[in-house]
Design an enzyme around this catalytic site. Structure first.
Site, PDB file in Angstrom:
ATOM      1  N   HIS A   2      -5.187  -4.195  -2.438  1.00 27.26           N
ATOM      2  CA  HIS A   2      -4.892  -3.163  -3.427  1.00 27.26           C
ATOM      3  C   HIS A   2      -4.712  -3.734  -4.830  1.00 27.26           C
ATOM      4  O   HIS A   2      -4.414  -2.979  -5.761  1.00 27.26           O
ATOM      5  CB  HIS A   2      -3.640  -2.383  -3.026  1.00 27.26           C
ATOM      6  CG  HIS A   2      -3.826  -1.537  -1.815  1.00 27.26           C
ATOM      7  ND1 HIS A   2      -4.310  -0.242  -1.866  1.00 27.26           N
ATOM      8  CD2 HIS A   2      -3.615  -1.802  -0.498  1.00 27.26           C
ATOM      9  CE1 HIS A   2      -4.381   0.258  -0.642  1.00 27.26           C
ATOM     10  NE2 HIS A   2      -3.961  -0.667   0.205  1.00 27.26           N
ATOM     11  N   SER A   4       0.787  -1.226   0.000  1.00 28.12           N
ATOM     12  CA  SER A   4       0.000   0.000   0.000  1.00 28.12           C
ATOM     13  C   SER A   4       0.820   1.279   0.000  1.00 28.12           C
ATOM     14  O   SER A   4       0.319   2.323  -0.412  1.00 28.12           O
ATOM     15  CB  SER A   4      -0.948   0.016   1.207  1.00 28.12           C
ATOM     16  OG  SER A   4      -0.216  -0.047   2.424  1.00 28.12           O
ATOM     17  N   LYS A  23     -11.827  -0.345  -1.362  1.00 29.44           N
ATOM     18  CA  LYS A  23     -10.972   0.277  -2.368  1.00 29.44           C
ATOM     19  C   LYS A  23     -11.606   0.088  -3.746  1.00 29.44           C
ATOM     20  O   LYS A  23     -12.389   0.918  -4.190  1.00 29.44           O
ATOM     21  CB  LYS A  23      -9.565  -0.297  -2.258  1.00 29.44           C
ATOM     22  CG  LYS A  23      -8.948   0.047  -0.897  1.00 29.44           C
ATOM     23  CD  LYS A  23      -7.682  -0.640  -0.620  1.00 29.44           C
ATOM     24  CE  LYS A  23      -7.082  -0.304   0.729  1.00 29.44           C
ATOM     25  NZ  LYS A  23      -7.947   0.067   1.821  1.00 29.44           N
TER      26      LYS A  23
END
Length: 404
Positions: A212, A184, A243
């Site tokens: 991610h 990240s 996300k």
């Protein structure tokens, strides 16, 4: 000693940071206008710090699905699934996630943080071994702290160091390796093919946090395990909805037999209120968009390459190969804080990450690119970086474009 006195060093550092300009831990947006723009007071600000990778927070179909379920089922469940029962949406989301990943089992948590906290602390216990990458996310470290297994760290993205550390361990006890698909802070990907080979040699288990990399990597967007061609070697995949899918929540999928026993063994699952039906409905629709619209991923890749190339051409030191996370590394902490403040004043919001929360003690201006960013917004952000870089002496003055 006063109960909060132990945090005096943090308070001092925080006060010093605030004295240098805006508070990076309390940036306030008076209104969010779109996935890529917000209002701070009356100032329009381009958002490059939100992890909204596919821009689905304002997707009309996701909003409509959430509103419909909000009206049908109310605002929340008021308890855990163990105590209050599961709604149809909870089990349907678990089935859809398992199907998407080609796995037999799925388990949904209220946050992505809880998914790591619960799964990692539950899978390995006293007499077992948890082997984690040194640059792991805080939720992985907290899962390690909550559990009772012996914890071993290996050097970031170093399969050979992982091999050596595994070789030193006794044959007894289960061994769980935990890595991330995309890390990240710097946006770098794990060398997962090599790590999977080490895992197989050692007879260990492998968990990949695709928080991610979901919707970012792989032909179908399943993440790094798919992109690296090693899904069969990955025993557990953990991820988040907050996300790529634009909502909130977390999950774990797996093929292991008796996986469902975790529902009565995992305390962060058992004792936390379950996701509201409206969020579940929005997540289901976002997952459908991810599965049926590959154009979203194509736009994200193109935007990421454009932004990364623009900053690289200017001469900034960047953290990794092009990915939706573009880390601009600054060696000087105070310069990074000044840079972040000037960007915010100019109308560009990025994340400011400072030691000790960063790799190698660097200060990072962490940017996240979205499929929803327009070409104009990307080029404007690059121009803002160039202007502030020149103003603060980070960059040499850029040559004027030819005219006429």
């Amino acid at each position: 000693m006063a109960i909060l006195e132990k945090f005096a060093h943090l308070r001092g550092a925080y006060q010093e940071l605030r004295s240098q300009g805006s508070d990076p831990f309390a940036v306030r947006f008076d209104r969010i206008l779109s996935p890529t723009e917000g209002l701070r007071g009356s100032k329009r600000t381009i958002l490059f710090g939100t992890n909204n990778y596919l821009g689905l927070t304002f997707d009309a179909s996701c909003i409509e699905a959430g509103i419909d379920q909000l009206q049908q089922s109310g605002t929340g469940t008021t308890g855990s699934r163990i105590a209050n029962g599961s709604y149809d949406g909870h089990t349907r989301l678990e089935r859809e996630l398992a199907d998407y990943y080609g796995r037999a089992h799925g388990m949904v948590f209220t946050t992505g943080y809880q998914a790591n906290l619960g799964i990692i602390s539950t899978l390995v216990a006293k007499g077992d071994y948890l082997i984690i990458d040194a640059d792991s996310h805080a939720s992985i470290y907290d899962g390690a702290r909550l559990g009772t297994a012996q914890v071993i760290r290996f050097r970031h993205n170093d399969p050979e160091d992982l091999r050596k550390r595994l070789a030193r361990l006794p044959a007894t006890g289960s061994k769980l390796i935990v890595v991330e698909g995309i890390y990240s802070m710097l946006g770098d990907a794990a060398p997962l093919r090599e790590i999977a080979a080490v895992k197989a040699e050692a007879g260990a288990y492998l968990l990949v946090d695709e928080a991610h990399s979901l919707g970012v990597l792989g032909q179908k967007g399943r993440g790094l395990a798919e992109a690296a061609g090693v899904e069969d070697e990955v025993d557990f995949i953990v991820g988040t909805f907050s996300k790529t899918l634009g909502t909130i929540g977390g999950f774990c999928v797996s093929d292991l037999e008796d996986f469902d026993v975790l529902r009565v063994a995992c305390r962060p699952y058992m004792f936390t209120a379950s996701l509201p039906p409206s969020l579940v409905a929005s997540t289901l629709q976002a997952l459908k968009r991810l599965r049926t619209d590959p154009g979203l991923r194509a736009r994200l890749r193109a935007n990421s390459r454009r932004f990364h190339a623009g900053l690289e051409q200017l001469g900034f030191r960047l953290g990794s190969e092009p990915s939706p996370i573009v880390a601009v590394i600054q060696e000087d902490r105070d310069l990074a804080v000044a840079f972040w403040n000037r960007l915010l004043e100019s109308g560009l919001y990025v994340n400011l990450a400072l030691p000790p929360a960063t790799p190698n003690g660097s200060a990072i201006l962490r940017c996240s690119v979205s499929a929803a960013h327009s070409t104009q917004q990307i080029d404007t952000a690059i121009a803002m970086f160039a202007a502030v870089g020149e103003e603060l002496g980070v960059l040499a003055p850029q040559p004027m474009a030819a005219t006429g």
